[in-house]
Design a protein around this motif. Structure first.
Motif, short mmCIF file in Angstrom:
data_model
loop_
_atom_site.label_atom_id
_atom_site.label_comp_id
_atom_site.label_asym_id
_atom_site.label_seq_id
_atom_site.Cartn_x
_atom_site.Cartn_y
_atom_site.Cartn_z
N HIS A 122 0.82 -1.22 0.00
CA HIS A 122 0.00 0.00 0.00
C HIS A 122 0.85 1.27 0.00
O HIS A 122 0.35 2.36 -0.22
N TYR A 123 2.19 1.13 0.25
CA TYR A 123 3.05 2.31 0.24
C TYR A 123 3.19 2.90 -1.16
O TYR A 123 3.36 4.11 -1.32
N ALA A 124 3.14 2.04 -2.21
CA ALA A 124 3.36 2.53 -3.58
C ALA A 124 2.34 3.60 -3.93
O ALA A 124 2.69 4.66 -4.48
N TRP A 164 1.85 -1.97 -6.33
CA TRP A 164 3.04 -2.80 -6.12
C TRP A 164 3.46 -3.52 -7.39
O TRP A 164 4.64 -3.64 -7.70
N ASP A 165 2.49 -4.02 -8.15
CA ASP A 165 2.81 -4.74 -9.38
C ASP A 165 3.49 -3.82 -10.40
O ASP A 165 4.37 -4.27 -11.14
N LYS A 224 7.54 -4.01 -12.34
CA LYS A 224 7.80 -3.95 -13.78
C LYS A 224 8.93 -2.97 -14.13
O LYS A 224 9.38 -2.93 -15.28
N MET A 225 9.38 -2.20 -13.17
CA MET A 225 10.38 -1.16 -13.44
C MET A 225 11.80 -1.72 -13.34
O MET A 225 12.67 -1.17 -12.66
N LYS A 226 12.06 -2.81 -14.04
CA LYS A 226 13.34 -3.51 -13.90
C LYS A 226 14.50 -2.69 -14.47
O LYS A 226 15.55 -2.54 -13.84
#
Length: 480
Positions: A148-150, A335-336, A340-342
């Motif tokens: 929930h922090y994102a 979060w997902d 994806k931000m690899k």
């Protein structure tokens, strides 16, 4: 008469010179008679502190470390810093040894001047408090808590860019990065997100942050003296916040897992004891310093490198736009999305390899032990530095080249990339830092391209890397 005075002065100077030479001889004889790591300890009292600081202020903190590794030993060397005899542990083996032996052979240590800025309670045991605090952090910074922090961070980032970046042609990145990370810390550590209340804390906080890296002279008008005064102001404010939160917890008005402050207030050790209010206030204060200063430096250098490397910017932009295109209008990051931000994280990791926000930290030997064939006496201070591996061609070929692909797959070998420590001493706030950096990257690249106003701006490391002029950039909004 004049000749007599001259003779007296000459004899006095000769006596002083001989005395200093004798002190140096005795000190060096005592050191070389033991099986200590090779090295030099510099001048009496001062040691090599000035050279250590000077290399950093010129923007080359790695020079002090790498020069001595080449001259003395790639495993460890001795020196004298901040008035203490110090062994610098080097390379991945040195890092692994220190990180794996905390509370066994070594304990955390910091210069005595820090106690004036972060005063402890009289009966507080530093090492026990450190262990207790780490347990709290490990509980707070569990991966499931970050889900929930994102969204919360994204909401604050949007407000930050709306008020501080948009409709501006030129901005200074470092002060704005500090504003962003401090706002996040106040919100997630203390549940304070009102800009006015955040600003009320931020003003004395800047004075304190400056004092941490100042010469520790407590005289009126000095940065250190201003920092001590600022610390008292902030601690008073934090104690008021803590007392209010305790009342709210007792009345069930807030959750015990709402933020780090609530976690600290309800935490009990093995004997059922709670942390004292002053102790909690000090820990929150140290968290705000450590969590926001290092992240601010990392974010600033991400912006710097993306301005200098347009091909890297283009790949980051592509990745972030793919994430944005999958979202509904106004939908916050989740979060997902972060997972994806690899490539963006590879870029941030390479930035922190070349410009690590934390240059290193001190430890203290709590018993005699051996390392790499050298004797380390009890009481000696120990130092590990990112410079011994991050820019070492043994671990990173062509070390000055910016190459995010170093972090593909399993990434660098263990204990060679250590901006967050390593092994059992990995910083529990690493995931928090990853989140705030990636949320910032997403929000800046989806809005702007930018260019540096000062192409050859100097970098000062004191002790964090900081662009000398705050990294002014000219921003160009995207035309969607």
């Amino acid at each position: 008469m004049e000749l007599s005075l001259f003779s007296l002065f000459a004899y006095t100077m000769l006596f002083v010179s001989l005395s200093i030479s004798y002190i140096i001889y005795k000190r060096n004889y005592k050191l070389t008679s033991q099986n200590l790591p090779p090295g030099t300890i510099g001048l009496p009292f001062i040691g090599e502190t000035l050279q250590f600081l000077s290399d950093g202020r010129r923007g080359y903190p790695e020079k002090f470390i790498l020069d001595r590794m080449s001259r003395f030993s790639c495993n460890a060397f001795r020196t004298s810093l901040v008035g203490e005899l110090v062994v610098v542990f080097c390379g991945k083996n040195g890092n692994k040894f220190l990180f794996s032996n905390e509370n066994k052979l070594v304990n955390p240590w910091w210069p005595r001047s820090i106690d004036k800025l972060f005063p402890r309670e009289e009966d507080e045991n530093v090492n026990e408090e450190s262990k207790r605090l780490r347990k709290v952090f490990l509980n707070v910074f569990k991966p499931e808590n970050f889900r929930h922090y994102a969204a919360e961070m994204d909401m604050i980032a949007r407000r930050h860019f709306s008020t501080s970046w948009e409709n501006q042609e030129l901005v200074k990145v470092y002060p704005l990065a500090k504003r962003y990370t401090f706002w996040l810390a106040c919100c997630l550590f203390l549940s304070i997100d009102d800009p006015e209340e955040v600003a009320r804390l931020a003003d004395p906080f800047d004075e304190l942050a400056s004092a941490v890296i100042s010469i520790p002279i407590d005289l009126p008008g000095t940065a250190f003296n201003r920092g001590i005064k600022a610390s008292k102001i902030i601690l008073k404010q934090l104690l008021e916040i803590i007392k209010q939160r305790k009342r709210e917890l007792m009345e069930d008005k807030v959750s015990s897992t709402q933020d780090i402050l609530s976690h600290m207030l309800v935490y009990t050790d093995e004997d059922g004891r709670h942390m004292g209010e002053k102790s909690i206030a000090n820990k929150i204060l140290a968290l705000l310093i450590g969590g926001h200063d290092t992240a601010s430096a990392a974010i600033t250098f991400v912006v710097k490198y993306l301005a200098e490397l347009p091909h890297v910017y283009d790949l980051v932009f592509k990745e972030q736009m793919e994430i944005l295109s999958s979202k509904g209008v106004g939908e916050l990051l989740n979060w997902d999305d972060i997972q994806k931000m690899k490539y963006s994280w590879n870029v941030a990791s390479e930035v922190m390899r070349l410009a690590p926000p934390l240059q290193g930290t001190f430890r203290q030997a709590i018993t005699d032990f051996s390392f790499a064939g050298f004797s380390i006496p009890k009481g000696w201070k120990l130092y590990w530095s990112t410079s011994s591996t991050h820019r070492n061609p043994v671990y990173f070929p062509d070390p000055n080249k910016f190459d995010p692909s170093r972090f593909d797959g399993n990434g660098p070998a263990p204990y060679t990339y250590v901006p967050f420590g390593g092994g059992p001493r990995m910083c529990p706030g690493k995931e928090y830092a990853r989140l705030e950096i990636l949320v910032f990257i997403h929000n800046i690249v989806k809005r702007f391209k930018w260019e540096k106003v000062l192409p050859h701006e100097n970098i000062v490391v004191d002790p964090l890397p900081i662009p000398a002029n705050g990294l002014p950039v000219r921003v160009y909004p995207h035309k969607h």
